[in-house]
Design a protein around this motif. Structure first.
Motif, PDB file in Angstrom:
ATOM      1  N   SER A  96       9.441  17.702  11.675  1.00  0.00           N
ATOM      2  CA  SER A  96      10.180  16.227  11.330  1.00  0.00           C
ATOM      3  C   SER A  96      10.749  15.563  12.307  1.00  0.00           C
ATOM      4  O   SER A  96      10.818  14.181  12.148  1.00  0.00           O
TER       5      SER A  96
ATOM      6  N   ARG B 197       9.948  11.403  12.124  1.00  0.00           N
ATOM      7  CA  ARG B 197      10.945  10.533  12.445  1.00  0.00           C
ATOM      8  C   ARG B 197      10.562   9.760  13.698  1.00  0.00           C
ATOM      9  O   ARG B 197      10.758   8.249  13.606  1.00  0.00           O
TER      10      ARG B 197
ATOM     11  N   LEU C  38      12.473   5.868  13.518  1.00  0.00           N
ATOM     12  CA  LEU C  38      13.814   6.370  13.266  1.00  0.00           C
ATOM     13  C   LEU C  38      14.581   7.150  14.375  1.00  0.00           C
ATOM     14  O   LEU C  38      15.511   7.235  14.721  1.00  0.00           O
TER      15      LEU C  38
END
Length: 218
Positions: free
Chosen positions: A50, A54, A59
């Protein structure tokens, strides 16, 4: 995110590293994703998949190395549909869009039709089955016309036929290019049987290291 540059890779990571406290999550990660590419990311739970996605989407800024992100729009499909219970299926699909634009509404309806839910646009999530809610989340991800689609184990919460149905749906929409030429896909998968048939490469993340897997394992 930087403006989309023609012919440049959508994502290019150079010696990327990241840690949370004393725990090293990523170390010396090098990765390139071209427009239209489809890659699979595997690895044990907690390995940092994850975190890596990202960074790929802009992000999260890596603590070490360089991340060149040439993406304007990203669509996400998660393990859970993450729908707002007080909004209809259509309203949920429109969440990441400009709802005041007639074109956005028209395309959202097209995506609902594409996932087989044209008759459920006015229904609330509580009136939909688990498989239908996951299809709404797929329509929502595609409604933004993404340059990059992140599939974060979208089949995990589905059982039996629903699992295969959702996989076949994604393969038909994404693999056949019905969602627009040039869209790249990164699929996070936990089980070999969930890997999309048109995936061009597979990578494994473990102990912070990203390793390309032999194509015969796809």
């Amino acid at each position: 995110m930087t403006p989309l540059t023609p012919l440049a890779p959508l994502v290019r990571l150079c010696d990327v590293g990241h840690r949370f406290g004393e725990r090293v999550v990523l170390r010396n990660v090098n990765f390139t994703l071209e427009a239209g590419g489809c890659v699979v990311l595997t690895g044990p739970s907690g390995a940092g998949k994850s975190t890596l996605t990202r960074i790929m989407t802009g992000l999260l800024r890596p603590q070490e190395g360089l991340a060149h992100i040439n993406v304007r729009r990203v669509g996400f499909v998660f393990q859970e549909p993450r729908l707002l219970p007080w909004r209809t299926a259509l309203q949920n699909v429109l969440l990441p869009c400009d709802e005041q634009q007639p074109e956005a509404r028209r395309y959202a309806l097209e995506m609902l039709e594409a996932v087989g839910l044209s008759g459920a646009a006015s229904l609330l999530p509580g009136e939909l089955s688990g498989g239908m809610r996951q299809r709404v989340s797929l329509a929502r991800a595609l409604a933004v016309r993404p340059d990059l689609l992140i599939l974060d184990e979208p089949f995990t919460g589905l059982d039996g036929p629903l699992r295969e149905e959702m996989k076949a749906l994604i393969e038909s929409l994404v693999g056949a290019g019905q969602t627009g030429a040039g869209m790249a896909v990164v699929q996070v998968a936990h089980h070999h049987q969930d890997i999309l048939s048109h995936a061009g490469a597979q990578f494994r993340l473990e102990r912070g290291m990203l390793t390309a897997m032999p194509s015969m394992l796809l």
